[in-house]
Write an enzyme that holds these catalytic residues in place. Sequence first.
Site, PDB file in Angstrom:
ATOM      1  N   GLY A  13       0.822  -1.344  -0.030  1.00  0.00           N
ATOM      2  CA  GLY A  13       0.079  -0.045   0.102  1.00  0.00           C
ATOM      3  C   GLY A  13       0.750   1.344  -0.013  1.00  0.00           C
ATOM      4  O   GLY A  13       0.657   2.040   0.754  1.00  0.00           O
ATOM      5  N   SER A  15       1.540   3.469  -2.291  1.00  0.00           N
ATOM      6  CA  SER A  15       1.274   4.515  -3.265  1.00  0.00           C
ATOM      7  C   SER A  15       0.570   5.861  -2.753  1.00  0.00           C
ATOM      8  O   SER A  15       0.417   6.988  -3.315  1.00  0.00           O
ATOM      9  CB  SER A  15       0.430   4.216  -4.436  1.00  0.00           C
ATOM     10  OG  SER A  15      -0.930   3.831  -3.975  1.00  0.00           O
ATOM     11  N   ARG A  16       0.137   5.699  -1.411  1.00  0.00           N
ATOM     12  CA  ARG A  16      -0.404   6.707  -0.708  1.00  0.00           C
ATOM     13  C   ARG A  16      -0.423   6.916   0.711  1.00  0.00           C
ATOM     14  O   ARG A  16       0.152   5.731   1.190  1.00  0.00           O
ATOM     15  CB  ARG A  16      -2.064   6.889  -1.232  1.00  0.00           C
ATOM     16  CG  ARG A  16      -2.807   5.520  -0.802  1.00  0.00           C
ATOM     17  CD  ARG A  16      -4.182   5.608  -1.341  1.00  0.00           C
ATOM     18  NE  ARG A  16      -4.822   4.285  -0.945  1.00  0.00           N
ATOM     19  CZ  ARG A  16      -5.773   4.520   0.064  1.00  0.00           C
ATOM     20  NH1 ARG A  16      -6.145   5.561   0.589  1.00  0.00           N
ATOM     21  NH2 ARG A  16      -6.632   3.232   0.609  1.00  0.00           N
ATOM     22  N   ASN A  91       1.571  -2.586   5.386  1.00  0.00           N
ATOM     23  CA  ASN A  91       0.737  -1.364   5.721  1.00  0.00           C
ATOM     24  C   ASN A  91      -0.601  -1.304   5.171  1.00  0.00           C
ATOM     25  O   ASN A  91      -1.495  -0.543   5.448  1.00  0.00           O
ATOM     26  CB  ASN A  91       1.585  -0.090   5.088  1.00  0.00           C
ATOM     27  CG  ASN A  91       0.803   0.923   4.820  1.00  0.00           C
ATOM     28  OD1 ASN A  91       0.525   2.024   5.916  1.00  0.00           O
ATOM     29  ND2 ASN A  91       0.455   1.551   3.912  1.00  0.00           N
ATOM     30  N   SER A 143      -3.576  -0.332  14.719  1.00  0.00           N
ATOM     31  CA  SER A 143      -4.308   0.807  14.896  1.00  0.00           C
ATOM     32  C   SER A 143      -4.611   0.904  16.337  1.00  0.00           C
ATOM     33  O   SER A 143      -4.676   0.048  16.958  1.00  0.00           O
ATOM     34  CB  SER A 143      -5.583   0.891  13.936  1.00  0.00           C
ATOM     35  OG  SER A 143      -6.619   1.823  14.369  1.00  0.00           O
ATOM     36  N   TYR A 156     -12.964  -3.859  11.304  1.00  0.00           N
ATOM     37  CA  TYR A 156     -11.686  -3.268  11.284  1.00  0.00           C
ATOM     38  C   TYR A 156     -10.938  -3.274  12.550  1.00  0.00           C
ATOM     39  O   TYR A 156      -9.774  -3.682  12.575  1.00  0.00           O
ATOM     40  CB  TYR A 156     -11.800  -1.794  11.039  1.00  0.00           C
ATOM     41  CG  TYR A 156     -10.571  -0.861  11.143  1.00  0.00           C
ATOM     42  CD1 TYR A 156      -9.618  -0.843   9.760  1.00  0.00           C
ATOM     43  CD2 TYR A 156     -10.104  -0.113  11.917  1.00  0.00           C
ATOM     44  CE1 TYR A 156      -8.568  -0.083   9.838  1.00  0.00           C
ATOM     45  CE2 TYR A 156      -9.059   0.775  12.074  1.00  0.00           C
ATOM     46  CZ  TYR A 156      -8.320   0.747  10.739  1.00  0.00           C
ATOM     47  OH  TYR A 156      -6.978   1.236  10.574  1.00  0.00           O
ATOM     48  N   ALA A 158     -11.010  -5.814  14.775  1.00  0.00           N
ATOM     49  CA  ALA A 158     -10.790  -6.928  15.049  1.00  0.00           C
ATOM     50  C   ALA A 158      -9.350  -7.356  14.085  1.00  0.00           C
ATOM     51  O   ALA A 158      -8.582  -8.030  14.555  1.00  0.00           O
ATOM     52  CB  ALA A 158     -12.036  -8.262  14.576  1.00  0.00           C
ATOM     53  N   LYS A 160      -7.207  -5.222  13.189  1.00  0.00           N
ATOM     54  CA  LYS A 160      -5.785  -4.686  13.679  1.00  0.00           C
ATOM     55  C   LYS A 160      -5.695  -5.178  15.016  1.00  0.00           C
ATOM     56  O   LYS A 160      -4.354  -5.241  15.269  1.00  0.00           O
ATOM     57  CB  LYS A 160      -6.438  -3.164  13.677  1.00  0.00           C
ATOM     58  CG  LYS A 160      -6.473  -2.427  12.274  1.00  0.00           C
ATOM     59  CD  LYS A 160      -5.199  -2.594  11.880  1.00  0.00           C
ATOM     60  CE  LYS A 160      -5.412  -1.691  10.494  1.00  0.00           C
ATOM     61  NZ  LYS A 160      -4.010  -1.715   9.215  1.00  0.00           N
TER      62      LYS A 160
END
Length: 252
Positions: A13, A15-16, A91, A143, A156, A158, A160
């Site tokens: 991930g 590119s941003r 990431n 996170s 989300y 769960a 992380k």
Amino acid sequence: MIDLKGRVAVITGGSRGIGRETALLFAKANSDVAITYRTNDDAANFVVEQIKNMGKRAIAVKGDVSKKSDVQRMVKEIVEYFGKIDILVNNAGIWTYGAIGEMPEEVWDETIDVNLKSVYLFTNEVVPIMKAQRWGRIINISSTAGQRGEAFHSHYAASKGAIIAFTKSLAVELAKYNILVNCVAPGWVNTDMCAEVFKDPNFVEQVKSTIPLGRIPEPKEIAGPILFLASELANWITGATISVNGGSVLCG
């Protein structure tokens, strides 16, 4: 002080957002860099060009991080280009709404696949390479949601939270190969992922009120701790989760 000369880093991930800033910071620290991305060719190519302009080697590989065949192909391409992989930053991730009792199964599955399964897939492919060279650094991006939970985003949270447990397990399993495995857990960050909810100025102020440092950070402020964990300065750290959240979640 941090010098990654001779190292090859893979950032999923990349590119941003946090991934992009991490890729650029690693290049500034003399690492060669491979990034993965899924759709935006222009954004990925821009990152690669910026890295090459710093005098470092770079490659962008396109694919779905949640699909085994894609991950195997991407890792193969990276190894063919660089000859090795020293550092892996897991990431890539997504964040979507999902109230329990209403959440479609496909929403749950997508989040678990992209956020968690991808970490397993990339790590599973890269670890044999690191074992053979008896050196490696794996940094997983979790996170604050994985530390304290997050209402309406349980899928989300769960994913992380599982990343933190995965990190601890692998830290012990891989220590004898000199492979260090650590985790960075950001809170709110000013990225594309949060752009939609940050359109509401009242929500932004609400978020700021929960952060003792009183502001929302930029992605480059998360990239710094990631670089630290990849560096020689962190040679005695493994199995750790570094909270990078401005004091919003204080974990012992």
